[in-house]
Design a protein around this motif. Structure first.
Motif, short mmCIF file in Angstrom:
data_model
loop_
_atom_site.label_atom_id
_atom_site.label_comp_id
_atom_site.label_asym_id
_atom_site.label_seq_id
_atom_site.Cartn_x
_atom_site.Cartn_y
_atom_site.Cartn_z
N GLN A 232 45.67 23.79 1.05
CA GLN A 232 45.46 24.45 2.34
C GLN A 232 46.17 23.71 3.47
OE1 GLN A 232 41.18 24.66 2.38
NE2 GLN A 232 41.14 26.62 1.31
N GLU A 233 46.15 22.38 3.42
CA GLU A 233 46.86 21.59 4.42
C GLU A 233 48.37 21.84 4.33
OE1 GLU A 233 45.83 17.44 4.21
OE2 GLU A 233 43.68 17.88 4.39
N VAL A 234 48.89 21.86 3.11
CA VAL A 234 50.33 22.11 2.91
C VAL A 234 50.69 23.49 3.42
CG1 VAL A 234 52.11 22.49 1.16
CG2 VAL A 234 50.64 20.48 1.01
N GLN A 235 49.86 24.48 3.14
CA GLN A 235 50.13 25.83 3.63
C GLN A 235 50.15 25.88 5.15
OE1 GLN A 235 46.97 27.87 1.51
NE2 GLN A 235 48.48 28.90 0.22
N GLN A 236 49.21 25.17 5.78
CA GLN A 236 49.19 25.14 7.25
C GLN A 236 50.45 24.47 7.79
OE1 GLN A 236 47.03 26.71 9.34
NE2 GLN A 236 48.55 26.12 10.84
N LEU A 237 50.86 23.38 7.14
CA LEU A 237 52.09 22.71 7.56
C LEU A 237 53.30 23.64 7.41
CD1 LEU A 237 51.59 19.14 6.07
CD2 LEU A 237 51.67 19.75 8.50
N GLN A 238 53.33 24.41 6.32
CA GLN A 238 54.43 25.35 6.11
C GLN A 238 54.43 26.41 7.21
OE1 GLN A 238 53.86 26.65 2.02
NE2 GLN A 238 55.75 25.62 1.48
N ARG A 239 53.25 26.91 7.56
CA ARG A 239 53.18 27.91 8.64
C ARG A 239 53.66 27.31 9.96
NH1 ARG A 239 48.56 29.59 5.62
NH2 ARG A 239 47.17 28.18 6.74
N ASP A 240 53.24 26.06 10.23
CA ASP A 240 53.67 25.40 11.46
C ASP A 240 55.18 25.21 11.50
OD1 ASP A 240 50.98 25.29 12.13
OD2 ASP A 240 50.77 23.14 11.70
N VAL A 241 55.75 24.76 10.39
CA VAL A 241 57.20 24.55 10.32
C VAL A 241 57.93 25.88 10.48
CG1 VAL A 241 59.09 23.90 8.77
CG2 VAL A 241 57.11 22.40 9.01
N THR A 242 57.44 26.91 9.82
CA THR A 242 58.07 28.23 9.92
C THR A 242 58.04 28.74 11.35
OG1 THR A 242 57.45 28.75 7.65
CG2 THR A 242 57.98 30.60 9.07
N THR A 243 56.91 28.59 12.01
CA THR A 243 56.79 29.02 13.40
C THR A 243 57.76 28.25 14.28
OG1 THR A 243 54.46 29.59 13.08
CG2 THR A 243 55.19 29.25 15.34
N SER A 244 57.83 26.94 14.08
CA SER A 244 58.73 26.10 14.86
C SER A 244 60.19 26.51 14.64
CB SER A 244 58.53 24.64 14.48
OG SER A 244 59.46 23.82 15.13
N ILE A 245 60.55 26.73 13.39
CA ILE A 245 61.94 27.12 13.07
C ILE A 245 62.27 28.47 13.71
CG2 ILE A 245 63.48 27.86 11.20
CD1 ILE A 245 62.19 25.62 9.50
N ARG A 246 61.34 29.42 13.64
CA ARG A 246 61.59 30.73 14.26
C ARG A 246 61.79 30.59 15.76
NH1 ARG A 246 57.12 34.03 10.84
NH2 ARG A 246 58.43 34.44 9.03
N PHE A 247 60.96 29.77 16.39
CA PHE A 247 61.10 29.55 17.83
C PHE A 247 62.45 28.93 18.14
CE2 PHE A 247 60.67 26.69 21.49
CZ PHE A 247 60.36 27.62 22.48
N GLN A 248 62.85 27.92 17.38
CA GLN A 248 64.13 27.27 17.60
C GLN A 248 65.29 28.23 17.38
OE1 GLN A 248 64.18 23.74 15.16
NE2 GLN A 248 62.52 22.78 16.29
#
Length: 108
Positions: A70-86
């Protein structure tokens, strides 16, 4: 990035399967204990306690693994959101620079 989602998905399936297997084992163990008690057979208390302890450890490891997933999934969501924003920011910057170049080249 898609490959890692598939890997996590497979890992989740594996963990879910392990969890159902653990529940099945616990149920079967209780069935055996009940039958042995009903039949008035002697149960080696030490063996049963060791087995229960072992199952408890496996179950705790399973729960910890699920938390880690679950922690890894949350990190993946955070990274994906950050990459989309960038990516959006870069695209906007690109569009602004492109318009500036077009304006400069049309003025010449």
């Amino acid at each position: 990035m898609e490959s890692s989602y598939q890997d996590i998905s497979e890992l989740e399936k594996s963990v879910a399967h392990a969890g159902s297997q653990l529940n099945c084992m616990a149920h079967k163990l209780h069935e055996v204990e009940r039958r042995c008690l009903d039949c008035n057979q002697e149960i080696d208390d030490t063996c049963v306690l060791e087995l229960l302890e072992s199952m408890s450890e496996v179950r705790n490891e399973y729960i910890n693994l699920r938390k880690d997933i679950q922690e890894v999934q949350q990190l993946q969501r955070d990274v994906t959101t950050s990459i989309r924003f960038q990516m959006r920011t870069m695209h906007q910057t690109y569009q602004v620079l492109k318009k500036r170049l077009e304006l400069k080249s049309s003025r010449k």
